[in-house]
Scaffold this motif. Sequence first.
Motif, PDB file in Angstrom:
ATOM      1  N   PRO A 117       0.591  -1.538  -0.069  1.00  0.00           N
ATOM      2  CA  PRO A 117      -0.129   0.095   0.102  1.00  0.00           C
ATOM      3  C   PRO A 117       0.532   1.106   0.453  1.00  0.00           C
ATOM      4  O   PRO A 117       0.613   2.502  -0.641  1.00  0.00           O
ATOM      5  CB  PRO A 117      -0.247   0.327   0.919  1.00  0.00           C
ATOM      6  N   ASP A 118       1.947   1.012   0.619  1.00  0.00           N
ATOM      7  CA  ASP A 118       3.208   2.826   1.009  1.00  0.00           C
ATOM      8  C   ASP A 118       3.599   2.667  -0.674  1.00  0.00           C
ATOM      9  O   ASP A 118       3.959   4.312  -0.814  1.00  0.00           O
ATOM     10  CB  ASP A 118       3.382   2.609   1.902  1.00  0.00           C
ATOM     11  N   MET A 119       4.032   1.371  -1.422  1.00  0.00           N
ATOM     12  CA  MET A 119       4.973   2.242  -2.031  1.00  0.00           C
ATOM     13  C   MET A 119       4.914  -0.015  -2.592  1.00  0.00           C
ATOM     14  O   MET A 119       5.308  -0.622  -2.147  1.00  0.00           O
ATOM     15  CB  MET A 119       6.885   2.092  -2.269  1.00  0.00           C
ATOM     16  N   THR A 120       5.776   0.265  -3.783  1.00  0.00           N
ATOM     17  CA  THR A 120       5.597  -0.762  -4.140  1.00  0.00           C
ATOM     18  C   THR A 120       6.997  -2.033  -4.516  1.00  0.00           C
ATOM     19  O   THR A 120       7.835  -0.787  -3.899  1.00  0.00           O
ATOM     20  CB  THR A 120       5.305  -1.065  -6.175  1.00  0.00           C
ATOM     21  N   GLY A 121       6.963  -2.956  -4.010  1.00  0.00           N
ATOM     22  CA  GLY A 121       8.049  -3.631  -4.179  1.00  0.00           C
ATOM     23  C   GLY A 121       9.369  -3.808  -4.931  1.00  0.00           C
ATOM     24  O   GLY A 121      10.267  -2.952  -4.281  1.00  0.00           O
ATOM     25  N   LEU A 122       8.995  -3.275  -6.465  1.00  0.00           N
ATOM     26  CA  LEU A 122       9.234  -2.152  -7.066  1.00  0.00           C
ATOM     27  C   LEU A 122      10.313  -1.186  -6.378  1.00  0.00           C
ATOM     28  O   LEU A 122      11.807  -0.907  -6.737  1.00  0.00           O
ATOM     29  CB  LEU A 122       9.085  -2.562  -8.720  1.00  0.00           C
ATOM     30  N   GLU A 123      10.138  -0.722  -6.725  1.00  0.00           N
ATOM     31  CA  GLU A 123      10.131   0.888  -5.848  1.00  0.00           C
ATOM     32  C   GLU A 123      10.526   1.108  -4.663  1.00  0.00           C
ATOM     33  O   GLU A 123      11.949   1.650  -4.464  1.00  0.00           O
ATOM     34  CB  GLU A 123       8.710   1.627  -5.791  1.00  0.00           C
ATOM     35  N   PHE A 124      10.658  -0.195  -3.799  1.00  0.00           N
ATOM     36  CA  PHE A 124      11.228  -0.658  -2.833  1.00  0.00           C
ATOM     37  C   PHE A 124      12.947  -0.813  -3.278  1.00  0.00           C
ATOM     38  O   PHE A 124      13.771  -0.233  -2.056  1.00  0.00           O
ATOM     39  CB  PHE A 124      10.640  -1.337  -1.612  1.00  0.00           C
ATOM     40  N   PHE A 125      13.068  -1.678  -4.036  1.00  0.00           N
ATOM     41  CA  PHE A 125      14.012  -2.413  -4.088  1.00  0.00           C
ATOM     42  C   PHE A 125      14.646  -0.901  -4.962  1.00  0.00           C
ATOM     43  O   PHE A 125      16.312  -0.878  -5.093  1.00  0.00           O
ATOM     44  CB  PHE A 125      14.299  -3.647  -4.903  1.00  0.00           C
ATOM     45  N   LYS A 126      13.973  -0.217  -6.169  1.00  0.00           N
ATOM     46  CA  LYS A 126      14.833   0.374  -6.032  1.00  0.00           C
ATOM     47  C   LYS A 126      15.820   1.748  -5.305  1.00  0.00           C
ATOM     48  O   LYS A 126      16.586   2.146  -5.295  1.00  0.00           O
ATOM     49  CB  LYS A 126      14.358   1.727  -7.294  1.00  0.00           C
TER      50      LYS A 126
END
Length: 127
Positions: free
Chosen positions: A64-73
């Motif tokens: 909900p807060d950020m995607t897993g992909l955004e987190f990994f970036k």
Amino acid sequence: MCNVTRYQKNMSILYIDHEINNLNSFKASFRRDATVYVADSTDAGMKILKEQQIDVIFADHQMPDMTGLEFFKMVSGEFPESIRVLMTGQAYSAEFKHAEVRGYFHSYISKPWDEQDLRRLIVAHSV
């Protein structure tokens, strides 16, 4: 069953998912094989990464807060030694392929995940 004795000694795993049932299942499946940390948000996951040495990071893409992909970036530059695994129910897209080529994550797992597939992946990255 996969031979878990091939895991790296004292391996630490972080699993980030907003679904509590998934977190509980993951921890129950792997707690005897490694030190397992779970987080129900990317903020909580980041806090753990800053406090602990983590070998493998699993993150759900649909958070909900950020995607897993955004987190990994975000974390790939700060924690480049951690193996990053994206978990999602979505089809592997051009966006995912581009991110994998750029090194934001190392592996992709479809949800619902299979325990033996995760064990094989962990063993492959621990040798």
